[in-house]
Design a protein around this motif. Structure first.
Motif, mmCIF file in Angstrom:
data_model
loop_
_atom_site.group_PDB
_atom_site.id
_atom_site.type_symbol
_atom_site.label_atom_id
_atom_site.label_comp_id
_atom_site.label_asym_id
_atom_site.label_seq_id
_atom_site.Cartn_x
_atom_site.Cartn_y
_atom_site.Cartn_z
ATOM 1 N N LYS A 99 -6.156 -7.617 6.070
ATOM 2 C CA LYS A 99 -6.010 -6.458 6.949
ATOM 3 C C LYS A 99 -4.642 -6.518 7.608
ATOM 4 O O LYS A 99 -4.237 -7.558 8.132
ATOM 5 C CB LYS A 99 -7.112 -6.456 8.008
ATOM 6 C CG LYS A 99 -7.119 -5.211 8.883
ATOM 7 C CD LYS A 99 -8.334 -5.201 9.802
ATOM 8 C CE LYS A 99 -8.366 -3.931 10.650
ATOM 9 N NZ LYS A 99 -9.556 -3.890 11.535
ATOM 10 N N LEU A 100 -3.936 -5.390 7.593
ATOM 11 C CA LEU A 100 -2.579 -5.333 8.121
ATOM 12 C C LEU A 100 -2.515 -4.405 9.329
ATOM 13 O O LEU A 100 -3.347 -3.501 9.472
ATOM 14 C CB LEU A 100 -1.617 -4.840 7.041
ATOM 15 C CG LEU A 100 -1.561 -5.699 5.770
ATOM 16 C CD1 LEU A 100 -0.729 -5.025 4.704
ATOM 17 C CD2 LEU A 100 -1.014 -7.087 6.077
ATOM 18 N N ASN A 101 -1.530 -4.640 10.185
ATOM 19 C CA ASN A 101 -1.362 -3.820 11.381
ATOM 20 C C ASN A 101 -0.494 -2.602 11.090
ATOM 21 O O ASN A 101 0.645 -2.496 11.547
ATOM 22 C CB ASN A 101 -0.749 -4.648 12.520
ATOM 23 C CG ASN A 101 -1.699 -5.697 13.043
ATOM 24 O OD1 ASN A 101 -2.905 -5.483 13.077
ATOM 25 N ND2 ASN A 101 -1.167 -6.841 13.430
ATOM 26 N N GLY A 102 -1.036 -1.706 10.311
ATOM 27 C CA GLY A 102 -0.303 -0.498 9.978
ATOM 28 C C GLY A 102 -1.141 0.415 9.115
ATOM 29 O O GLY A 102 -2.180 0.021 8.575
ATOM 30 N N PHE A 103 -0.685 1.645 8.986
ATOM 31 C CA PHE A 103 -1.304 2.628 8.113
ATOM 32 C C PHE A 103 -0.812 2.307 6.706
ATOM 33 O O PHE A 103 0.353 2.540 6.380
ATOM 34 C CB PHE A 103 -0.868 4.031 8.552
ATOM 35 C CG PHE A 103 -1.518 5.165 7.807
ATOM 36 C CD1 PHE A 103 -2.699 5.727 8.263
ATOM 37 C CD2 PHE A 103 -0.926 5.680 6.665
ATOM 38 C CE1 PHE A 103 -3.286 6.791 7.582
ATOM 39 C CE2 PHE A 103 -1.504 6.741 5.978
ATOM 40 C CZ PHE A 103 -2.697 7.300 6.448
ATOM 41 N N VAL A 104 -1.667 1.720 5.885
ATOM 42 C CA VAL A 104 -1.245 1.212 4.577
ATOM 43 C C VAL A 104 -1.274 2.326 3.536
ATOM 44 O O VAL A 104 -2.250 3.052 3.398
ATOM 45 C CB VAL A 104 -2.114 0.021 4.138
ATOM 46 C CG1 VAL A 104 -1.817 -1.197 4.996
ATOM 47 C CG2 VAL A 104 -3.597 0.350 4.210
ATOM 48 N N ARG A 105 -0.173 2.447 2.804
ATOM 49 C CA ARG A 105 -0.062 3.458 1.750
ATOM 50 C C ARG A 105 1.171 3.121 0.918
ATOM 51 O O ARG A 105 2.275 3.038 1.430
ATOM 52 C CB ARG A 105 0.087 4.846 2.368
ATOM 53 C CG ARG A 105 0.203 5.997 1.367
ATOM 54 C CD ARG A 105 0.316 7.319 2.080
ATOM 55 N NE ARG A 105 1.407 7.302 3.050
ATOM 56 C CZ ARG A 105 1.561 8.207 4.014
ATOM 57 N NH1 ARG A 105 0.685 9.175 4.167
ATOM 58 N NH2 ARG A 105 2.590 8.132 4.842
ATOM 59 N N GLY A 106 0.966 2.880 -0.370
ATOM 60 C CA GLY A 106 2.044 2.437 -1.250
ATOM 61 C C GLY A 106 1.898 0.957 -1.551
ATOM 62 O O GLY A 106 1.961 0.126 -0.634
ATOM 63 N N PRO A 166 -0.924 -12.695 4.316
ATOM 64 C CA PRO A 166 0.475 -12.228 4.366
ATOM 65 C C PRO A 166 1.427 -13.416 4.414
ATOM 66 O O PRO A 166 1.150 -14.417 5.082
ATOM 67 C CB PRO A 166 0.528 -11.419 5.663
ATOM 68 C CG PRO A 166 -0.892 -11.025 5.935
ATOM 69 C CD PRO A 166 -1.724 -12.173 5.435
ATOM 70 N N CYS A 167 2.547 -13.308 3.690
ATOM 71 C CA CYS A 167 3.487 -14.430 3.642
ATOM 72 C C CYS A 167 4.930 -13.987 3.852
ATOM 73 O O CYS A 167 5.845 -14.785 3.664
ATOM 74 C CB CYS A 167 3.345 -15.174 2.318
ATOM 75 S SG CYS A 167 3.787 -14.183 0.865
#
Length: 361
Positions: A248-255, A301-302
């Motif tokens: 899970k990332l801290n952003g609106f994921v797209r692409g 994430p790395c």
């Protein structure tokens, strides 16, 4: 304090070395600023950013030396003319590849989202007309598939069809949409919880109640997808349509794109005054715009590239394998019109000089 310059960015120290090791560059499209941006490793410690102007660029596709970009009302297909790169007049002995516009389809405004090269030509997600489309010299588009619940093709963005996954044989296989509406922009009514994943062959919904799905991609280990409203990167179980959250990332994921064991995901900020997404679970944490790198064996994430200024929304992301310093030409400066490329040779035409200038000099 002096504010940072436009398009300033930061990156984790490992990114240049990682791209060098993977032998690739990265490209993103940002319709918000009208740019296609290429990130390349200068050496093990430094990145180079190369922005190019395009009118509202969104979906991008790469295949066999061709790079297509969907813009506001055109579909531009460029081809890598490596022989032109070394003596590129504006910056010689700099680039290892040069993508030059070869074909432009004047599609009109279709709101093209994902595009992909298939075994039957270039296919685009025609969001405005709620269908998959092909392109030729006769029409703005030719529809080749639509969801079963869409009864007619009208410029009404009925279900916000947005994502396309192509299988290993080169056929369109899965699509994503934000709803199952059959009237103008009906998807907005349950946008945050009404997303779907569909099988193109069977025209069946295999996953529903998805929180704003985007960017379905078929890789060697299965179907991956982004859930934008929650910031989640997921793998889909095609047997029951359920999914496992990889990270899970801290952003609106797209692409999203992948090379080897590394997944590159574009993240966007949400507009503070957005009425569409202000209730999304990721709304408060969606404060960064850039690229996140995920090491697939651990799901963690790395690394990252983050914008400090100018860029807040991204649409697509592509890995450019084997290209360490690529460049792409647009229509803005007309440089592509001075190139002549044959099967055997390449030429840069000498610029014509105005008669008054010749006399004066």
């Amino acid at each position: 304090m002096t504010p940072p310059p436009p398009f300033s960015y930061t990156y984790s120290p490992n990114i240049p070395e990682l791209l060098l090791g993977l032998k690739c560059s990265l490209a993103i499209s940002t319709y918000q600023t009208g740019k296609v941006v290429i990130f390349s490793p200068k050496d093990q410690n430094q990145l180079i950013q190369l922005p190019r102007n395009f009118d509202k660029p969104m979906g991008m596709a790469l295949h066999n030396g061709q790079w297509a970009v969907a813009t506001r009302d055109e579909l531009i297909i460029t081809a890598n003319s490596a022989g032109m790169a070394s003596n590129y007049p504006a910056n010689p002995n700099t680039y290892d590849s040069l993508f030059i516009p070869r074909v432009t389809y004047h599609t009109g405004v279709l709101d093209l989202h994902d595009i992909s090269f298939t075994n039957d030509g270039l296919v685009g997600v025609n969001t405005l007309f709620s269908c998959l489309s092909k392109f030729n010299a006769d029409f703005s588009f030719t529809d080749i598939w639509k969801p079963h619940f869409v009864t007619e093709l009208k410029p009404e963005d009925r279900c916000h069809l947005n994502g396309l996954a192509v299988d290993e044989s080169g056929k369109p296989k899965y699509v994503t949409a934000l709803g199952t509406g059959d009237s103008a922009r009906e998807w907005k009514e349950k946008m945050l919880t009404g997303g779907i994943l569909m099988d193109v062959d069977s025209n069946e919904i295999i996953g529903d109640a998805l929180p704003v799905p985007h960017s379905p991609r078929i890789y060697k280990d299965g179907l991956w997808m982004l859930l934008s409203a929650t910031g989640e990167v997921v793998k889909v179980n095609l047997a029951d349509g359920k999914y496992d959250v990889v990270t899970k990332l801290n952003g609106f994921v797209r692409g999203m794109d992948r090379i080897g064991d590394y997944l590159f995901v574009a993240t966007s900020k949400l507009r503070p005054n957005s009425s569409l997404f202000n209730e999304a679970p990721v709304a408060k944490s969606s404060v960064v715009c850039g690229i996140s790198v995920i090491y697939i064996p651990t799901g963690q994430p790395c690394g990252h590239i983050l914008y400090n200024t100018s860029v807040e929304e991204l649409f697509d992301l592509k890995v450019l394998p084997g290209l360490m310093r690529p460049n792409i030409l647009n229509h803005s400066k007309q440089m592509h019109k001075t190139s002549v490329i044959t099967e055997k040779e390449v030429f840069w035409a000498k610029p014509e000089r105005d008669e008054k200038e010749v006399v004066a000099n």
